[in-house]
Design a protein around this motif. Structure first.
Motif, PDB file in Angstrom:
ATOM      1  N   HIS A 166       2.308  -5.840   1.226  1.00 50.19           N
ATOM      2  CA  HIS A 166       2.238  -4.439   1.636  1.00 50.19           C
ATOM      3  C   HIS A 166       0.844  -3.900   1.390  1.00 50.19           C
ATOM      4  O   HIS A 166       0.312  -3.996   0.284  1.00 50.19           O
ATOM      5  CB  HIS A 166       3.258  -3.608   0.860  1.00 50.19           C
ATOM      6  CG  HIS A 166       4.677  -3.857   1.282  1.00 50.19           C
ATOM      7  ND1 HIS A 166       5.174  -3.415   2.496  1.00 50.19           N
ATOM      8  CD2 HIS A 166       5.700  -4.501   0.664  1.00 50.19           C
ATOM      9  CE1 HIS A 166       6.447  -3.776   2.603  1.00 50.19           C
ATOM     10  NE2 HIS A 166       6.786  -4.439   1.514  1.00 50.19           N
ATOM     11  N   GLN A 167       0.252  -3.322   2.424  1.00 49.20           N
ATOM     12  CA  GLN A 167      -1.062  -2.710   2.301  1.00 49.20           C
ATOM     13  C   GLN A 167      -0.967  -1.201   2.091  1.00 49.20           C
ATOM     14  O   GLN A 167      -1.955  -0.559   1.776  1.00 49.20           O
ATOM     15  CB  GLN A 167      -1.883  -2.990   3.564  1.00 49.20           C
ATOM     16  CG  GLN A 167      -2.115  -4.467   3.814  1.00 49.20           C
ATOM     17  CD  GLN A 167      -2.938  -5.102   2.710  1.00 49.20           C
ATOM     18  OE1 GLN A 167      -4.090  -4.767   2.508  1.00 49.20           O
ATOM     19  NE2 GLN A 167      -2.326  -6.027   1.985  1.00 49.20           N
ATOM     20  N   LYS A 168       0.212  -0.652   2.250  1.00 48.24           N
ATOM     21  CA  LYS A 168       0.422   0.776   2.062  1.00 48.24           C
ATOM     22  C   LYS A 168       1.616   0.975   1.125  1.00 48.24           C
ATOM     23  O   LYS A 168       2.429   0.079   0.931  1.00 48.24           O
ATOM     24  CB  LYS A 168       0.682   1.458   3.412  1.00 48.24           C
ATOM     25  CG  LYS A 168      -0.445   1.288   4.421  1.00 48.24           C
ATOM     26  CD  LYS A 168      -0.081   1.918   5.750  1.00 48.24           C
ATOM     27  CE  LYS A 168      -1.236   1.844   6.722  1.00 48.24           C
ATOM     28  NZ  LYS A 168      -1.518   0.482   7.175  1.00 48.24           N
ATOM     29  N   ARG A 169       1.734   2.153   0.572  1.00 54.71           N
ATOM     30  CA  ARG A 169       2.831   2.455  -0.339  1.00 54.71           C
ATOM     31  C   ARG A 169       4.137   2.603   0.447  1.00 54.71           C
ATOM     32  O   ARG A 169       4.158   3.236   1.501  1.00 54.71           O
ATOM     33  CB  ARG A 169       2.526   3.731  -1.131  1.00 54.71           C
ATOM     34  CG  ARG A 169       1.256   3.595  -1.960  1.00 54.71           C
ATOM     35  CD  ARG A 169       0.933   4.869  -2.729  1.00 54.71           C
ATOM     36  NE  ARG A 169      -0.368   4.758  -3.373  1.00 54.71           N
ATOM     37  CZ  ARG A 169      -0.575   4.209  -4.557  1.00 54.71           C
ATOM     38  NH1 ARG A 169       0.448   3.715  -5.233  1.00 54.71           N
ATOM     39  NH2 ARG A 169      -1.778   4.139  -5.071  1.00 54.71           N
ATOM     40  N   GLU A 170       5.187   2.034  -0.102  1.00 56.13           N
ATOM     41  CA  GLU A 170       6.458   1.965   0.621  1.00 56.13           C
ATOM     42  C   GLU A 170       7.296   3.223   0.406  1.00 56.13           C
ATOM     43  O   GLU A 170       8.310   3.215  -0.308  1.00 56.13           O
ATOM     44  CB  GLU A 170       7.229   0.716   0.187  1.00 56.13           C
ATOM     45  CG  GLU A 170       6.785  -0.544   0.888  1.00 56.13           C
ATOM     46  CD  GLU A 170       6.976  -0.427   2.394  1.00 56.13           C
ATOM     47  OE1 GLU A 170       8.120  -0.470   2.858  1.00 56.13           O
ATOM     48  OE2 GLU A 170       5.961  -0.267   3.101  1.00 56.13           O
ATOM     49  N   PHE A 171       6.878   4.303   1.028  1.00 53.77           N
ATOM     50  CA  PHE A 171       7.601   5.562   0.901  1.00 53.77           C
ATOM     51  C   PHE A 171       8.957   5.515   1.590  1.00 53.77           C
ATOM     52  O   PHE A 171       9.901   6.156   1.133  1.00 53.77           O
ATOM     53  CB  PHE A 171       6.760   6.706   1.475  1.00 53.77           C
ATOM     54  CG  PHE A 171       5.589   7.066   0.617  1.00 53.77           C
ATOM     55  CD1 PHE A 171       5.752   7.847  -0.506  1.00 53.77           C
ATOM     56  CD2 PHE A 171       4.319   6.611   0.927  1.00 53.77           C
ATOM     57  CE1 PHE A 171       4.683   8.176  -1.304  1.00 53.77           C
ATOM     58  CE2 PHE A 171       3.237   6.938   0.137  1.00 53.77           C
ATOM     59  CZ  PHE A 171       3.412   7.720  -0.987  1.00 53.77           C
TER      60      PHE A 171
END
Length: 500
Positions: free
Chosen positions: A381-386
């Motif tokens: 994951h390159q972004k936060r898993e909101f």
């Protein structure tokens, strides 16, 4: 290797050139579409979607620049795109991917017009596999559009300088104006182009009146077309309370030093600094760019060299100067348009190094590092898993629960995925817990706490307050996010006092 041999090496049949660029564009398309919907929207993307959902086209043009440090062209295009494709993560980001894919053949055409097939092929290949380019091709922001319009405008400028035709001039003016409405750094690119245009006219005639007249044919219509965008940014910076806020790049804490500038150029190839890989790439880039020293200067052409170096250095220099004079604005992703010039400079030097084994080693260094880092981007994951955090809360949420989100950096994307009317709190708690939220914590049975980018001391402070009246019932870790569920503890003295 003499000049005649070098020129002979650059001759390839049209069939192989067409085959190469077709395969390269195909590879670039696969790399940019692969896992494009893997991550949920992060902060900036959630803000983008908020504007797309809540603003009309007219409001995007007139109101969005007041609350964002960016300009409206990308948002207009994305709103039109989502009205056709929908708002799923993958389909929304596909617009950015399309601009990034389109940049590959345009860069190839530009490189071929400058130095021939080999240079064009190497530069296009670097753009194709660059983790930096692929990452922003998979983000619902304007950066891939900024890169595309930069390459396209330089290509149009080169065609105009070669032909001096009115049609080519009109294409450059249109591309430059579109660039001005995409991003603030587009102005820096346009400045570089106009300075190069004036310099080219000057060394051709050495008559300042003729230079001004010829440069003015382009500068005046570009200036008129870009004037509203310039006005928006100027008012935002110099008149803070008249047109939005003048300090909307607070995520950039300080002006850049030499290390920041060099690291930015490394970012263009590897995106993030990984010491062994970064050092190898830096050395490879320097040797590759220095390869042009092996070629006679009349073959490279002073005009072509200035064309590339001004493209790379003038926007960077303007960003550095303004960071010290007005406010820090230097950030690698804002310079994505300059990254293409670096690819061309490396390709030019690497293609003209007389020793084939050295060329092979340099290309291997760059491409193998790119492959390794792309592999990481596609599997982690390159972004936060909101989205996952929102689903976790949604499974046990009831309307009487209280939700505390640690910072606005979290509350915006969390709220995008957890969209409930009447949600008691998606808190913006950047300091100590506000008194009203303290009261709410004591008055509800269940409290959810979602942490994303806050530091440990702040997290402990928030949890300490919640634990005074509630016990932890569940905890869940996601990529960059931790979510807690707390339930009331009637035995706590504070809780008993509240009930009494």
């Amino acid at each position: 290797m003499n000049l005649r041999d070098l020129e002979a090496d650059l001759q390839y049949s049209d069939y192989y050139q067409l085959l190469f660029i077709s395969l390269t564009v195909g590879l670039g398309s696969i790399l940019r579409v692969h896992t494009i919907g893997f991550d949920s929207f992060w902060l900036d993307e959630a803000i983008t979607m908020y504007f797309i959902h809540t603003m009309s086209y007219q409001e995007i043009i007139t109101e969005l620049p007041k609350v964002q440090p960016h300009l409206p062209l990308y948002y207009i295009l994305l709103k039109a795109w989502t009205s056709i494709s929908g708002t799923e993560e993958g389909t929304v980001r596909m617009l950015s991917a399309a601009f990034s894919i389109a940049s590959i053949p345009v860069l190839y055409a530009l490189g071929k017009r400058l130095y021939g097939f080999q240079v064009a092929a190497i530069a296009a290949l670097m753009l194709t596999v660059s983790p930096f380019q692929i990452y922003f091709a998979q983000e619902a922001r304007m950066y891939s559009l900024l890169a595309f319009l930069t390459v396209a405008s330089y290509y149009c400028l080169l065609r105009y300088l070669t032909s001096k035709q009115t049609k080519e001039m009109a294409l450059f003016i249109i591309s430059a104006i579109l660039l001005a409405y995409t991003h603030v750094f587009g102005f820096f690119v346009i400045t570089s182009q106009l300075l190069y245009l004036f310099w080219g006219e000057w060394i051709g005639t050495e008559n300042w009146r003729s230079c001004i007249r010829e440069a003015g044919r382009i500068a005046i219509p570009v200036g008129i077309g870009a004037a509203p965008a310039v006005g928006m940014i100027a008012a935002k910076v110099f008149i803070p309370h008249s047109y939005g806020s003048g300090s909307q790049v607070q995520h950039i804490p300080a002006p850049p030093n030499w290390h920041d500038i060099i690291s930015a150029y490394t970012h263009f190839t590897v995106r993030y600094s990984h010491p062994p890989m970064s050092i190898a790439v830096q050395v490879g880039l320097l040797i590759g760019i220095g390869g042009a020293l092996f070629v006679p200067s009349h073959f490279l052409s002073r005009k072509k060299s200035v064309f590339l170096w001004s493209w790379l250095l003038i926007p960077t220099g303007l960003a550095v100067v303004l960071s010290y004079l007005i406010q820090p604005i230097f950030f690698p992703k804002y310079l994505i348009g300059c990254s293409v010039a670096l690819y061309l400079l490396f390709a030019r030097g690497a293609a003209f190094i007389p020793r084939p084994n050295v060329r092979t080693v340099l290309l291997a260094i760059i491409l193998l590092n790119a492959v390794a880092l792309n592999s990481f981007q596609f599997t982690d994951h390159q972004k936060r898993e909101f989205e996952s955090a929102a689903k976790f809360v949604d499974q046990g949420y009831s309307p009487d629960d209280l939700i505390i989100v640690d910072k606005r950096k979290s509350s915006s994307p969390f709220g995008y995925y957890f969209d409930r009317a009447g949600m008691p709190t998606a808190g913006d708690i950047t300091g100590p817990l506000r008194p009203e939220i303290r009261k709410q914590v004591r008055s509800v049975d269940t409290v959810w706490v979602v942490f994303s980018s806050s530091k440990q001391p702040h997290r402990r402070k928030v949890l300490r307050v919640v634990r005074r009246t509630h016990d932890r019932a569940a905890i869940k870790h996601f990529a960059g996010i931790t979510a807690y569920r707390f339930v009331e503890d009637p035995k706590h003295p504070v809780r008993q006092k509240t009930q009494l």
